[in-house]
Write an enzyme that holds these catalytic residues in place. Structure first.
Site, PDB file in Angstrom:
ATOM      1  N   ARG A   1       0.811  -1.241   0.000  1.00  0.00           N
ATOM      2  CA  ARG A   1       0.000   0.000   0.000  1.00  0.00           C
ATOM      3  C   ARG A   1       0.838   1.282   0.000  1.00  0.00           C
ATOM      4  O   ARG A   1       0.364   2.330   0.411  1.00  0.00           O
ATOM      5  CB  ARG A   1      -0.979   0.017   1.185  1.00  0.00           C
TER       6      ARG A   1
ATOM      7  N   LYS B   1       4.075  12.027 -10.797  1.00  0.00           N
ATOM      8  CA  LYS B   1       3.196  11.279 -11.706  1.00  0.00           C
ATOM      9  C   LYS B   1       3.859   9.942 -11.992  1.00  0.00           C
ATOM     10  O   LYS B   1       5.028   9.895 -12.396  1.00  0.00           O
ATOM     11  CB  LYS B   1       2.997  12.037 -13.016  1.00  0.00           C
TER      12      LYS B   1
ATOM     13  N   GLU C   1      11.262  20.184 -23.264  1.00  0.00           N
ATOM     14  CA  GLU C   1      10.550  20.373 -21.993  1.00  0.00           C
ATOM     15  C   GLU C   1      11.134  21.557 -21.214  1.00  0.00           C
ATOM     16  O   GLU C   1      10.435  22.214 -20.453  1.00  0.00           O
ATOM     17  CB  GLU C   1      10.592  19.092 -21.141  1.00  0.00           C
TER      18      GLU C   1
ATOM     19  N   LYS D   1       8.885  23.697 -12.230  1.00  0.00           N
ATOM     20  CA  LYS D   1       7.943  22.591 -12.066  1.00  0.00           C
ATOM     21  C   LYS D   1       7.525  22.443 -10.601  1.00  0.00           C
ATOM     22  O   LYS D   1       6.345  22.232 -10.296  1.00  0.00           O
ATOM     23  CB  LYS D   1       8.541  21.276 -12.587  1.00  0.00           C
TER      24      LYS D   1
ATOM     25  N   GLU E   1      -3.233  18.109 -10.329  1.00  0.00           N
ATOM     26  CA  GLU E   1      -3.650  18.654 -11.630  1.00  0.00           C
ATOM     27  C   GLU E   1      -5.151  18.947 -11.705  1.00  0.00           C
ATOM     28  O   GLU E   1      -5.866  18.442 -12.563  1.00  0.00           O
ATOM     29  CB  GLU E   1      -3.228  17.702 -12.769  1.00  0.00           C
TER      30      GLU E   1
ATOM     31  N   ARG F   1      -1.472  22.935 -12.852  1.00  0.00           N
ATOM     32  CA  ARG F   1      -0.515  21.925 -13.329  1.00  0.00           C
ATOM     33  C   ARG F   1      -0.759  21.560 -14.791  1.00  0.00           C
ATOM     34  O   ARG F   1       0.170  21.153 -15.498  1.00  0.00           O
ATOM     35  CB  ARG F   1      -0.565  20.675 -12.432  1.00  0.00           C
TER      36      ARG F   1
ATOM     37  N   ASN G   1       1.130  20.831 -19.670  1.00  0.00           N
ATOM     38  CA  ASN G   1       0.779  20.065 -20.864  1.00  0.00           C
ATOM     39  C   ASN G   1       0.856  20.908 -22.133  1.00  0.00           C
ATOM     40  O   ASN G   1       0.348  20.497 -23.176  1.00  0.00           O
ATOM     41  CB  ASN G   1      -0.630  19.469 -20.726  1.00  0.00           C
TER      42      ASN G   1
ATOM     43  N   HIS H   1       1.215  19.258 -25.431  1.00  0.00           N
ATOM     44  CA  HIS H   1       1.048  17.810 -25.240  1.00  0.00           C
ATOM     45  C   HIS H   1      -0.216  17.257 -25.888  1.00  0.00           C
ATOM     46  O   HIS H   1      -0.256  16.077 -26.238  1.00  0.00           O
ATOM     47  CB  HIS H   1       1.075  17.456 -23.747  1.00  0.00           C
TER      48      HIS H   1
ATOM     49  N   HIS I   1       0.830  14.277 -27.972  1.00  0.00           N
ATOM     50  CA  HIS I   1       0.407  12.899 -27.691  1.00  0.00           C
ATOM     51  C   HIS I   1      -0.223  12.257 -28.918  1.00  0.00           C
ATOM     52  O   HIS I   1      -0.052  11.062 -29.168  1.00  0.00           O
ATOM     53  CB  HIS I   1      -0.586  12.866 -26.518  1.00  0.00           C
TER      54      HIS I   1
ATOM     55  N   HIS J   1       9.388  11.447 -27.332  1.00  0.00           N
ATOM     56  CA  HIS J   1       8.366  12.237 -26.641  1.00  0.00           C
ATOM     57  C   HIS J   1       8.647  13.745 -26.755  1.00  0.00           C
ATOM     58  O   HIS J   1       7.779  14.523 -27.127  1.00  0.00           O
ATOM     59  CB  HIS J   1       8.278  11.814 -25.173  1.00  0.00           C
TER      60      HIS J   1
HETATM   61  N1  GLY Z   1       4.667  16.164 -17.195  1.00  0.00           N
HETATM   62  C1  GLY Z   1       3.618  16.948 -16.732  1.00  0.00           C
HETATM   63  C2  GLY Z   1       3.374  16.843 -15.272  1.00  0.00           C
HETATM   64  O1  GLY Z   1       4.161  16.259 -14.552  1.00  0.00           O
HETATM   65  O2  GLY Z   1       2.375  17.347 -14.789  1.00  0.00           O
END
Ligand code: GLY
Length: 369
Positions: A122, A144, A186, A232, A242, A246, A250, A253, A257, A271
């Site tokens: 857990r 993430k 990035e 960041k 997010e 946040r 993107n 993106h 994507h 990417h």
């Molecule tokens: N790569 C975007 C984020 O971590 O929110």
């Protein structure tokens, strides 16, 4: 000299350490975080060749016992199958609730290990030791984690923050130039979101950062990585899960994507390359909507052209297929796509009021070249 910044999340706050050859001292930074002197390192075959011995030696120097699991390199490792292999290895190693594991590698290893750590017993702690530029400026920070599924990228995952991020900029020396350019996209993104001065700095220093002489590139990279991690961290501290700000991360993106999905997520389009192409499309969209001045769009395009980002017209994608991928985006809500658009360099914002006719028009122009 070690540069430091903190991701400020109350009692889950953690430090990001950035330095030259810091990997060789990783054990001394990790030791104080461990409940007992044992851990598991997870890495991939490529990173194992170049960097693993450095981390292992640094743990041994601190008398931290460890086991190591080496997974295949590549996006396919970010799968349920490899998650299962990893969880079984963790069970065999008898890792306990208070133990931590170490992710040594790029975004694939970081995301997979973070996800395994979030569900093993857990949830146990993990440490990120990112070895690609993309992972150092983006995926290792912010918690993430996840794996891909046949339905798409990152559709299964969790938010699970690491306890420490150790960034050794010398690990980038073994990366091929395309992977440097991919991570660089990035970095540029942070300037374009909300820091026009940083974008100006990149206009001046970007080419040396990518391929300058060794001393110059190491200095510029360490400065840009710190700046990116600070940017960041500030966004993650405000909006960890997010629900708002946040999503600015993107930028590029939603388009990117779709390009990656159409290309089959292989090495033919990395990417960061897809993100760079997506950022150009996002600025073209903003300019078409009469929100962004043409001069700002040209600066963005020129900057990416200098870094040799691929052109959309060099791929044989079709408009229909790209639109299909875009409408499957996991950030779709109530049938509408959220775009990050920009009223200029450093002035990005979220919009759900984008007319799909404009989206089609910029894609059509890009595909024609
Ligand atoms: N790569 C975007 C984020 O971590 O929110």
């Amino acid at each position: 000299m070690i540069k430091k910044t903190t991701v400020d999340l109350g009692n889950r706050s953690y430090e990001i350490l950035i330095g030259e050859n810091i990997l060789d001292d990783a054990g001394s930074h990790i030791r104080g975080l461990l409940n007992r002197a044992r851990t598991l390192i997870v890495t991939d075959e490529n990173v194992a060749q170049h960097q693993l011995f450095r981390l292992e030696a640094s743990l041994a120097a601190e008398k931290i016992s460890f086991e190591t699991i080496i997974l295949p390199a590549g996006e396919r490792t970010k799968s349920i199958g490899h998650l299962e292999t990893l969880l079984e290895a963790m069970l065999k190693t008898n890792l306990e609730r208070d133990d931590m594991i170490i992710a040594l590698g790029g975004g694939v290893i970081g995301d997979l290990v973070g996800f395994a750590a979030s569900i093993y017993l857990r949830g146990i702690g993990f440490i990120q030791v990112p070895t690609t530029l993309l992972a150092q400026v983006d995926s290792s920070v912010g918690g993430k984690t996840g794996v891909n599924s046949p339905q798409g990228k990152n559709l299964i995952g969790s938010f699970h923050q690491p306890r420490l991020v150790i960034i050794d900029i010398t690990t980038l020396e073994t990366l091929d130039p395309r992977h440097i350019v991919s991570g660089y996209a990035e970095i540029v993104k942070y300037g374009l979101i909300n820091d026009p001065k940083f974008f100006e700095w990149l206009e001046k220093n970007g080419s040396n950062l990518i391929s300058g002489s060794k001393e110059t590139r190491l200095n510029l990279r360490s400065e840009a990585i710190l700046k990116s991690c600070e940017a960041k961290s500030a966004i993650v501290a405000k909006d960890e899960k997010e629900t708002g700000a946040r999503a600015l991360l993107n930028l590029g993106h939603t388009f990117g994507h779709a390009l990656e999905a159409e290309n089959g997520y292989d090495e033919g389009l990395l990417h960061g390359e897809a993100v760079a192409m997506g950022i150009i499309l996002a600025f073209q969209l903003s300019e078409r909507m009469a929100i962004c001045p043409p001069g700002d769009l040209h600066r963005v395009q020129n900057h990416f052209e200098q870094t040799s980002v691929p052109l959309l017209s060099s791929f044989s994608f079709t408009l229909e297929r790209l639109l299909q991928h875009m409408t499957k985006d996991k950030k779709m809500a109530d049938g509408k796509l959220t775009f990050v658009i920009a009223s200029g360099i450093g002035k990005s914002y979220l919009s759900r009021d984008v007319d799909m006719k404009d989206v089609k028009a910029v894609l059509e122009l890009g595909l024609k070249g």
